[in-house]
Write a protein that holds these residues in place. Structure first.
Motif, PDB file in Angstrom:
ATOM      1  N   SER A 198       0.939  -1.220  -0.044  1.00 26.97           N
ATOM      2  CA  SER A 198      -0.026   0.108  -0.230  1.00 26.97           C
ATOM      3  C   SER A 198       0.824   1.123   0.054  1.00 26.97           C
ATOM      4  O   SER A 198       2.068   1.049   0.388  1.00 26.97           O
ATOM      5  CB  SER A 198      -0.844   0.022   1.234  1.00 26.97           C
ATOM      6  OG  SER A 198       0.090   0.318   2.354  1.00 26.97           O
ATOM      7  N   ALA A 199       0.409   2.434  -0.385  1.00 23.30           N
ATOM      8  CA  ALA A 199       1.112   3.495  -0.193  1.00 23.30           C
ATOM      9  C   ALA A 199       1.838   3.776   1.022  1.00 23.30           C
ATOM     10  O   ALA A 199       3.082   4.239   0.986  1.00 23.30           O
ATOM     11  CB  ALA A 199       0.227   4.733  -0.617  1.00 23.30           C
ATOM     12  N   THR A 200       1.092   3.448   2.223  1.00 18.58           N
ATOM     13  CA  THR A 200       1.563   3.719   3.600  1.00 18.58           C
ATOM     14  C   THR A 200       2.697   2.752   3.823  1.00 18.58           C
ATOM     15  O   THR A 200       3.780   2.894   4.344  1.00 18.58           O
ATOM     16  CB  THR A 200       0.558   3.724   4.645  1.00 18.58           C
ATOM     17  OG1 THR A 200      -0.442   4.825   4.331  1.00 18.58           O
ATOM     18  CG2 THR A 200       1.130   4.063   5.829  1.00 18.58           C
ATOM     19  N   ASP A 251       0.578   2.147  11.933  1.00 23.10           N
ATOM     20  CA  ASP A 251      -0.765   1.381  12.633  1.00 23.10           C
ATOM     21  C   ASP A 251      -0.259  -0.086  12.442  1.00 23.10           C
ATOM     22  O   ASP A 251       0.243  -0.552  11.583  1.00 23.10           O
ATOM     23  CB  ASP A 251      -1.831   1.882  11.747  1.00 23.10           C
ATOM     24  CG  ASP A 251      -3.157   1.475  12.255  1.00 23.10           C
ATOM     25  OD1 ASP A 251      -3.543   0.123  11.874  1.00 23.10           O
ATOM     26  OD2 ASP A 251      -3.756   1.981  13.048  1.00 23.10           O
ATOM     27  N   THR A 252      -1.115  -0.876  13.270  1.00 24.10           N
ATOM     28  CA  THR A 252      -0.889  -2.257  13.102  1.00 24.10           C
ATOM     29  C   THR A 252      -1.303  -3.110  11.955  1.00 24.10           C
ATOM     30  O   THR A 252      -0.566  -4.004  11.391  1.00 24.10           O
ATOM     31  CB  THR A 252      -1.686  -3.029  14.370  1.00 24.10           C
ATOM     32  OG1 THR A 252      -3.097  -2.720  14.196  1.00 24.10           O
ATOM     33  CG2 THR A 252      -0.941  -2.747  15.657  1.00 24.10           C
ATOM     34  N   VAL A 253      -2.260  -2.359  11.368  1.00 18.13           N
ATOM     35  CA  VAL A 253      -2.612  -2.971   9.692  1.00 18.13           C
ATOM     36  C   VAL A 253      -1.330  -2.685   8.764  1.00 18.13           C
ATOM     37  O   VAL A 253      -0.975  -3.945   8.112  1.00 18.13           O
ATOM     38  CB  VAL A 253      -3.899  -2.057   9.311  1.00 18.13           C
ATOM     39  CG1 VAL A 253      -3.976  -2.354   7.640  1.00 18.13           C
ATOM     40  CG2 VAL A 253      -4.866  -2.219   9.930  1.00 18.13           C
ATOM     41  N   TYR A 254      -0.651  -1.685   8.894  1.00 18.14           N
ATOM     42  CA  TYR A 254       0.521  -1.685   7.946  1.00 18.14           C
ATOM     43  C   TYR A 254       1.854  -2.620   8.562  1.00 18.14           C
ATOM     44  O   TYR A 254       2.785  -2.884   7.857  1.00 18.14           O
ATOM     45  CB  TYR A 254       1.030  -0.004   7.862  1.00 18.14           C
ATOM     46  CG  TYR A 254      -0.356   0.520   7.412  1.00 18.14           C
ATOM     47  CD1 TYR A 254      -0.533   0.523   5.927  1.00 18.14           C
ATOM     48  CD2 TYR A 254      -1.001   1.528   7.942  1.00 18.14           C
ATOM     49  CE1 TYR A 254      -1.800   1.080   5.643  1.00 18.14           C
ATOM     50  CE2 TYR A 254      -2.038   2.090   7.521  1.00 18.14           C
ATOM     51  CZ  TYR A 254      -2.543   1.780   6.171  1.00 18.14           C
ATOM     52  OH  TYR A 254      -3.414   2.571   5.621  1.00 18.14           O
ATOM     53  N   ILE A 255       1.823  -2.543   9.950  1.00 21.86           N
ATOM     54  CA  ILE A 255       2.987  -3.534  10.620  1.00 21.86           C
ATOM     55  C   ILE A 255       2.650  -4.914   9.920  1.00 21.86           C
ATOM     56  O   ILE A 255       3.558  -5.782   9.471  1.00 21.86           O
ATOM     57  CB  ILE A 255       3.022  -3.526  12.137  1.00 21.86           C
ATOM     58  CG1 ILE A 255       3.378  -1.971  12.486  1.00 21.86           C
ATOM     59  CG2 ILE A 255       3.890  -4.707  12.563  1.00 21.86           C
ATOM     60  CD1 ILE A 255       3.259  -1.774  14.023  1.00 21.86           C
ATOM     61  N   SER A 256       1.242  -5.434  10.202  1.00 25.41           N
ATOM     62  CA  SER A 256       0.921  -6.561   9.509  1.00 25.41           C
ATOM     63  C   SER A 256       1.244  -6.741   7.994  1.00 25.41           C
ATOM     64  O   SER A 256       2.076  -7.909   7.415  1.00 25.41           O
ATOM     65  CB  SER A 256      -0.495  -6.803   9.593  1.00 25.41           C
ATOM     66  OG  SER A 256      -0.876  -7.174  11.040  1.00 25.41           O
TER      67      SER A 256
END
Length: 134
Positions: free
Chosen positions: A74-76, A98-103
């Motif tokens: 994703s962009a992030t 955020d944990t979504v991006y860590i995952s």
């Protein structure tokens, strides 16, 4: 705590399995030291520290993911990975995600290591089985 110990074990195991025997690498040892210091802090985020360690260590080993490969994120996630890889080591650990991006980074790193290296980490299996499923 348990998560900190398992991540520290994972870092040491990856360095042990990936570095050529009896060839010290000061950059890898400095990365390990900084990663362990970050894990030992009160507000440590072991999962994010793990992402930073793995991306930076892959770079040290010559397996730095290029921008084209990182564009699958994703962009992030893409921006975070670029920041981690291009910032001075001390600054790389200052990122917050955020944990979504860590995952997302964890999944990317796992697939990247599986594809480019013939290394299976027992401690990473513990992380996945015990820490990431709870």
């Amino acid at each position: 705590d348990f998560a900190t110990a398992v991540y520290a074990s994972c870092f040491a195991e990856f360095i042990d399995k990936a570095l050529i025997e009896k060839v010290p690498d000061n950059n890898a040892l400095l990365l390990l030291l900084k990663s362990l210091q970050k894990l030992s802090k009160e507000n440590a985020e072991p999962r994010l520290t793990g992402c930073i360690f793995h991306l930076r260590f892959l770079d040290i080993l010559g397996y730095r993911p290029d921008d084209e490969i990182l564009s699958s994120l994703s962009a992030t996630g893409h921006s975070a990975a670029l920041y981690i890889l291009s910032s001075p080591l001390n600054k790389a650990f200052n990122i917050s995600l955020d944990t979504v991006y860590i995952s997302e980074l964890e999944t990317f790193i796992e697939k990247y290591i599986d594809y480019h290296m013939d290394i299976k980490l027992k401690s990473y299996k513990i992380i996945k089985d015990l820490l990431l499923t709870n």
